[in-house]
Every structure is written in structure tokens, then in C-alpha cells.
Scaffold this active site. Structure first.
Site, short mmCIF file in Angstrom:
data_model
loop_
_atom_site.label_atom_id
_atom_site.label_comp_id
_atom_site.label_asym_id
_atom_site.label_seq_id
_atom_site.Cartn_x
_atom_site.Cartn_y
_atom_site.Cartn_z
N SER A 125 0.81 -1.22 0.00
CA SER A 125 0.00 0.00 0.00
C SER A 125 0.85 1.27 0.00
O SER A 125 0.34 2.35 -0.33
CB SER A 125 -0.96 0.01 1.19
OG SER A 125 -0.25 0.11 2.41
N LYS A 162 0.57 4.43 7.12
CA LYS A 162 -0.11 5.28 6.14
C LYS A 162 0.31 6.74 6.35
O LYS A 162 0.88 7.11 7.37
CB LYS A 162 -1.64 5.18 6.29
CG LYS A 162 -2.23 3.82 5.99
CD LYS A 162 -2.17 3.46 4.52
CE LYS A 162 -2.87 2.13 4.23
NZ LYS A 162 -2.13 0.99 4.77
#
Length: 208
Positions: A125, A162
Site C-alpha cells: 500500500s 499510512k
């Protein structure tokens, strides 16, 4: 613990010695070469036997995926270097001893701010900024974070890496891969915590 065979004892001692000297467990190929096995598969069979007897745990997905369930002979040596965090159990502190796979002899001062632990990356990701599956992410432990920083966050029962965006009572956790949508967190209703910020990456292959 059930008694070990002579060969199993040799394998165990090699694992302990390698971890004391390098901060990480040996690969199957290294075990085979050091102990004269014909193949890495033979080393794998001995590792499985040690796992059945509770001496080690085999961690899937990496050639050095061996976790000792017994202390090293030199505990002080074991504690040198940065702890590598593997799977994190829900509700447990991220640096709880049961989460530590091993210690890596990396100078924390190489990173700014100084790294407190390493986290094994799972998934792609964050690939667009060079954080890849299997990498070791160097993390500085802090809750003082700002928009745009890459953070290690705990959302309910999951730990994720993230880019942070705070919007009042909502947090958006952005991936660096267009195939992944942002994670939206309602701070009023969802458990959320910051574990730290990313301060560097060690390409896992460099340690293999």
C-alpha cells in the site's frame, strides 16, 4: 519441553549463536551449509521438529522467520540493537515482548529522529514512496504527529502504515498506491492510536 536429539541441539545452538553474533536468525540455506545438510529442506525438517517441541516458532513469509521461545545464553547480547516487531495482538502494547521477533544490530542514531523499533511491512500500500512488502520500517515512537507524515497507526485491532491527514474529529490514512482507498477513522466512535512515525526503511533483502 521434550528432550532434543543431538542434531536438533546442534540446530538450536547454531540459531542462538547466529542471533547473538548478527542480531538475526540464520536462513535454512545457512543452517544446511554450517551443519553439513544436503539441502535447505533438511534444515527445514529440523526446524519443524524444534517448533513441535516448543523451542522455536516458525514465522511464514521470510527466509529468516525463526523466533526463539527460550532465552539466549547471553541476555544482554540479545537486547542489543533495535527490536523487530512482527504480528501485533489486539489490545497489546506494540513493544510487548511477545511481539518482538528478534533484535537487529542497527545504530538507532542513523535515523532522524532516532528509531525506537523496526516494523515488518506487510503489503504494497505504500510502494510509491519506496516502502515495500517485506521491508523493515524504522519507527520513532511518538504521539506528536502532523498532517503529511507517514505514521504507524493502530485502528481498532489493526496496525497500519499510512500518510496522516487530520480533519477535526476524523482522520484519513492515505496509502501511497492508487489501488488502495484512504482509511477513514471517526475519532468519536472508533479506537485509534498513533504508535510512531516512519524515519527510514531497511530493504529486507539486504539482511537475507
Amino acid at each position: 519441553m521434550r528432550p532434543l536429539t543431538a542434531r536438533q541441539t546442534e540446530v538450536l545452538e547454531l540459531i542462538k549463536t547466529t542471533m547473538q553474533e548478527t542480531g538475526m536468525p540464520p536462513t535454512r540455506a545457512e543452517i544446511a551449509r554450517q551443519l553439513g545438510f544436503r539441502s535447505a529442506n533438511a534444515a527445514e525438517e529440523h526446524l519443524k521438529a524444534l517448533a513441535r517441541k516448543g523451542v522455536i516458532e516458525i514465522l511464514p513469509g521470510t527466509s529468516r522467520g525463526i523466533k526463539l521461545n527460550i532465552p539466549l545464553d547471553n541476555e544482554a547480547e540479545e537486547e542489543e540493537g533495535l527490536p523487530l516487531i512482527g504480528r501485533v495482538a489486539a489490545g497489546e502494547p506494540i513493544l510487548a515482548q511477545e511481539h518482538v521477533e528478534s533484535h537487529y544490530k542497527v545504530d538507532p542514531a542513523l535515523f532522524q529522529p532516532q528509531a525506537d523499533f523496526l516494523l515488518r511491512v506487510n503489503g504494497m500500500s505504500m510502494k510509491d514512496i519506496g516502502i515495500l512488502d517485506g521491508d523493515l520500517l524504522a519507527v520513532h515512537r511518538t504521539t506528536d504527529v502532523h498532517n503529511g507524515q507517514v505514521v504507524v497507526a493502530r485502528v481498532d485491532e489493526d496496525v497500519t502504515v499510512k500518510r496522516l491527514e487530520k480533519r477535526g474529529r476524523e482522520v484519513l490514512l492515505h496509502a501511497e498506491n492508487e489501488e488502495f482507498s484512504p482509511i477513514k477513522v471517526d475519532l468519536a466512535n472508533e479506537p485509534f492510536a498513533i504508535e510512531g512515525i516512519a524515519v527510514g526503511v531497511i530493504r529486507n533483502a539486504d539482511w537475507m
